[in-house]
Design a protein around this motif. Structure first.
Motif, PDB file in Angstrom:
ATOM      1  N   THR A   9       0.827  -1.207   0.000  1.00 56.60           N
ATOM      2  CA  THR A   9       0.000   0.000   0.000  1.00 56.60           C
ATOM      3  C   THR A   9       0.860   1.255   0.000  1.00 56.60           C
ATOM      4  O   THR A   9       0.633   2.177  -0.794  1.00 56.60           O
ATOM      5  CB  THR A   9      -0.948   0.003   1.215  1.00 56.60           C
ATOM      6  OG1 THR A   9      -1.817  -1.128   1.107  1.00 56.60           O
ATOM      7  CG2 THR A   9      -1.775   1.262   1.277  1.00 56.60           C
ATOM      8  N   ARG A  10       1.868   1.298   0.856  1.00 56.48           N
ATOM      9  CA  ARG A  10       2.767   2.471   0.893  1.00 56.48           C
ATOM     10  C   ARG A  10       3.455   2.674  -0.455  1.00 56.48           C
ATOM     11  O   ARG A  10       3.566   3.798  -0.946  1.00 56.48           O
ATOM     12  CB  ARG A  10       3.818   2.309   1.992  1.00 56.48           C
ATOM     13  CG  ARG A  10       3.305   2.609   3.362  1.00 56.48           C
ATOM     14  CD  ARG A  10       4.445   2.663   4.393  1.00 56.48           C
ATOM     15  NE  ARG A  10       3.892   2.453   5.696  1.00 56.48           N
ATOM     16  CZ  ARG A  10       3.820   1.285   6.326  1.00 56.48           C
ATOM     17  NH1 ARG A  10       4.309   0.195   5.780  1.00 56.48           N
ATOM     18  NH2 ARG A  10       3.279   1.194   7.518  1.00 56.48           N
ATOM     19  N   ALA A  11       3.925   1.590  -1.052  1.00 58.12           N
ATOM     20  CA  ALA A  11       4.626   1.686  -2.335  1.00 58.12           C
ATOM     21  C   ALA A  11       3.694   2.171  -3.441  1.00 58.12           C
ATOM     22  O   ALA A  11       4.070   3.023  -4.254  1.00 58.12           O
ATOM     23  CB  ALA A  11       5.235   0.330  -2.705  1.00 58.12           C
ATOM     24  N   LEU A  12       2.479   1.644  -3.485  1.00 53.99           N
ATOM     25  CA  LEU A  12       1.520   2.062  -4.509  1.00 53.99           C
ATOM     26  C   LEU A  12       1.158   3.536  -4.366  1.00 53.99           C
ATOM     27  O   LEU A  12       1.119   4.274  -5.351  1.00 53.99           O
ATOM     28  CB  LEU A  12       0.255   1.204  -4.437  1.00 53.99           C
ATOM     29  CG  LEU A  12       0.384  -0.232  -4.915  1.00 53.99           C
ATOM     30  CD1 LEU A  12      -0.865  -1.019  -4.538  1.00 53.99           C
ATOM     31  CD2 LEU A  12       0.628  -0.279  -6.412  1.00 53.99           C
ATOM     32  N   LEU A  13       0.887   3.961  -3.140  1.00 55.88           N
ATOM     33  CA  LEU A  13       0.509   5.352  -2.920  1.00 55.88           C
ATOM     34  C   LEU A  13       1.666   6.305  -3.227  1.00 55.88           C
ATOM     35  O   LEU A  13       1.452   7.386  -3.765  1.00 55.88           O
ATOM     36  CB  LEU A  13       0.009   5.549  -1.487  1.00 55.88           C
ATOM     37  CG  LEU A  13      -1.299   4.824  -1.142  1.00 55.88           C
ATOM     38  CD1 LEU A  13      -1.606   4.953   0.342  1.00 55.88           C
ATOM     39  CD2 LEU A  13      -2.455   5.344  -1.992  1.00 55.88           C
ATOM     40  N   ALA A  14       2.884   5.892  -2.928  1.00 53.24           N
ATOM     41  CA  ALA A  14       4.051   6.737  -3.196  1.00 53.24           C
ATOM     42  C   ALA A  14       4.358   6.835  -4.683  1.00 53.24           C
ATOM     43  O   ALA A  14       4.801   7.875  -5.165  1.00 53.24           O
ATOM     44  CB  ALA A  14       5.266   6.200  -2.440  1.00 53.24           C
ATOM     45  N   PHE A  55      -7.872  -0.699  -1.382  1.00 47.45           N
ATOM     46  CA  PHE A  55      -8.926  -1.121  -0.464  1.00 47.45           C
ATOM     47  C   PHE A  55      -8.941  -2.638  -0.373  1.00 47.45           C
ATOM     48  O   PHE A  55      -8.333  -3.320  -1.180  1.00 47.45           O
ATOM     49  CB  PHE A  55     -10.292  -0.605  -0.947  1.00 47.45           C
ATOM     50  CG  PHE A  55     -10.766  -1.251  -2.221  1.00 47.45           C
ATOM     51  CD1 PHE A  55     -11.713  -2.256  -2.189  1.00 47.45           C
ATOM     52  CD2 PHE A  55     -10.255  -0.868  -3.450  1.00 47.45           C
ATOM     53  CE1 PHE A  55     -12.148  -2.865  -3.359  1.00 47.45           C
ATOM     54  CE2 PHE A  55     -10.679  -1.451  -4.624  1.00 47.45           C
ATOM     55  CZ  PHE A  55     -11.629  -2.453  -4.585  1.00 47.45           C
ATOM     56  N   GLY A  56      -9.650  -3.154   0.621  1.00 57.31           N
ATOM     57  CA  GLY A  56      -9.803  -4.593   0.718  1.00 57.31           C
ATOM     58  C   GLY A  56      -9.836  -5.099   2.139  1.00 57.31           C
ATOM     59  O   GLY A  56     -10.266  -4.404   3.048  1.00 57.31           O
ATOM     60  N   MET A  57      -9.337  -6.320   2.313  1.00 60.91           N
ATOM     61  CA  MET A  57      -9.296  -6.982   3.615  1.00 60.91           C
ATOM     62  C   MET A  57      -7.895  -6.846   4.180  1.00 60.91           C
ATOM     63  O   MET A  57      -6.921  -7.246   3.559  1.00 60.91           O
ATOM     64  CB  MET A  57      -9.657  -8.458   3.473  1.00 60.91           C
ATOM     65  CG  MET A  57      -9.644  -9.227   4.764  1.00 60.91           C
ATOM     66  SD  MET A  57     -10.206 -10.929   4.466  1.00 60.91           S
ATOM     67  CE  MET A  57     -10.075 -11.606   6.113  1.00 60.91           C
ATOM     68  N   ARG A  76      -4.147  -0.606   7.304  1.00 55.01           N
ATOM     69  CA  ARG A  76      -4.968   0.585   7.519  1.00 55.01           C
ATOM     70  C   ARG A  76      -4.083   1.800   7.809  1.00 55.01           C
ATOM     71  O   ARG A  76      -4.294   2.882   7.261  1.00 55.01           O
ATOM     72  CB  ARG A  76      -5.947   0.318   8.667  1.00 55.01           C
ATOM     73  CG  ARG A  76      -7.119   1.231   8.726  1.00 55.01           C
ATOM     74  CD  ARG A  76      -8.223   0.798   9.706  1.00 55.01           C
ATOM     75  NE  ARG A  76      -7.842  -0.080  10.789  1.00 55.01           N
ATOM     76  CZ  ARG A  76      -8.024  -1.402  10.799  1.00 55.01           C
ATOM     77  NH1 ARG A  76      -8.566  -2.007   9.780  1.00 55.01           N
ATOM     78  NH2 ARG A  76      -7.658  -2.112  11.839  1.00 55.01           N
ATOM     79  N   ALA A  77      -3.067   1.625   8.643  1.00 59.34           N
ATOM     80  CA  ALA A  77      -2.153   2.727   8.970  1.00 59.34           C
ATOM     81  C   ALA A  77      -1.362   3.182   7.752  1.00 59.34           C
ATOM     82  O   ALA A  77      -0.963   4.354   7.661  1.00 59.34           O
ATOM     83  CB  ALA A  77      -1.195   2.299  10.086  1.00 59.34           C
ATOM     84  N   ALA A  78      -1.145   2.277   6.800  1.00 59.14           N
ATOM     85  CA  ALA A  78      -0.402   2.611   5.581  1.00 59.14           C
ATOM     86  C   ALA A  78      -1.270   3.346   4.562  1.00 59.14           C
ATOM     87  O   ALA A  78      -0.763   3.857   3.572  1.00 59.14           O
ATOM     88  CB  ALA A  78       0.169   1.344   4.956  1.00 59.14           C
ATOM     89  N   GLY A  79      -2.587   3.386   4.798  1.00 60.57           N
ATOM     90  CA  GLY A  79      -3.466   4.108   3.894  1.00 60.57           C
ATOM     91  C   GLY A  79      -4.490   3.272   3.161  1.00 60.57           C
ATOM     92  O   GLY A  79      -5.230   3.779   2.320  1.00 60.57           O
ATOM     93  N   MET A  80      -4.552   1.989   3.475  1.00 63.47           N
ATOM     94  CA  MET A  80      -5.533   1.118   2.830  1.00 63.47           C
ATOM     95  C   MET A  80      -6.894   1.300   3.490  1.00 63.47           C
ATOM     96  O   MET A  80      -6.989   1.376   4.714  1.00 63.47           O
ATOM     97  CB  MET A  80      -5.096  -0.336   2.968  1.00 63.47           C
ATOM     98  CG  MET A  80      -6.021  -1.334   2.329  1.00 63.47           C
ATOM     99  SD  MET A  80      -5.268  -2.989   2.437  1.00 63.47           S
ATOM    100  CE  MET A  80      -6.671  -3.954   2.834  1.00 63.47           C
ATOM    101  N   GLU A  81      -7.951   1.382   2.681  1.00 67.93           N
ATOM    102  CA  GLU A  81      -9.308   1.406   3.210  1.00 67.93           C
ATOM    103  C   GLU A  81      -9.710  -0.043   3.457  1.00 67.93           C
ATOM    104  O   GLU A  81      -9.881  -0.810   2.519  1.00 67.93           O
ATOM    105  CB  GLU A  81     -10.280   2.050   2.223  1.00 67.93           C
ATOM    106  CG  GLU A  81     -11.705   2.023   2.705  1.00 67.93           C
ATOM    107  CD  GLU A  81     -12.710   2.415   1.646  1.00 67.93           C
ATOM    108  OE1 GLU A  81     -13.902   2.177   1.870  1.00 67.93           O
ATOM    109  OE2 GLU A  81     -12.303   2.931   0.589  1.00 67.93           O
ATOM    110  N   THR A  82      -9.830  -0.417   4.722  1.00 73.26           N
ATOM    111  CA  THR A  82     -10.169  -1.800   5.025  1.00 73.26           C
ATOM    112  C   THR A  82     -11.684  -1.965   5.015  1.00 73.26           C
ATOM    113  O   THR A  82     -12.385  -1.433   5.861  1.00 73.26           O
ATOM    114  CB  THR A  82      -9.580  -2.251   6.382  1.00 73.26           C
ATOM    115  OG1 THR A  82      -9.926  -1.310   7.376  1.00 73.26           O
ATOM    116  CG2 THR A  82      -8.073  -2.375   6.312  1.00 73.26           C
TER     117      THR A  82
END
Length: 75
Positions: free
Chosen positions: A38-43, A52-54, A60-66
């Protein structure tokens, strides 16, 4: 991704369409990998992106919508 309409729109740009990435992790080590991804994708994203996902607290702290919390659904 910039999407341009084809027929009937006169070639107007529809605007930036976000890239949507579904990530599924079901336990603690998977959550750690989901957080790194998630961090790599957002950066690296040059435009709008939704991750998003499970996942658990690390993702979640890295920015994923759980959508599903893996910490409450893990067996």
């Amino acid at each position: 991704i910039n999407v341009t309409a084809e027929e009937g729109s006169g070639g107007r740009a529809l605007g930036e369409v976000p890239i949507r990435v579904l990530v599924v992790s079901g336990e603690a080590s998977g959550d750690a990998y989901a957080a790194v991804l998630t961090r790599a994708l957002l950066a690296a994203a040059e435009g709008p992106i939704e991750v998003f996902g499970m996942g658990g607290s690390q993702a979640r702290a890295a920015g994923m919508e759980t959508v599903i919390d893996s910490e409450t659904h893990a067996s």
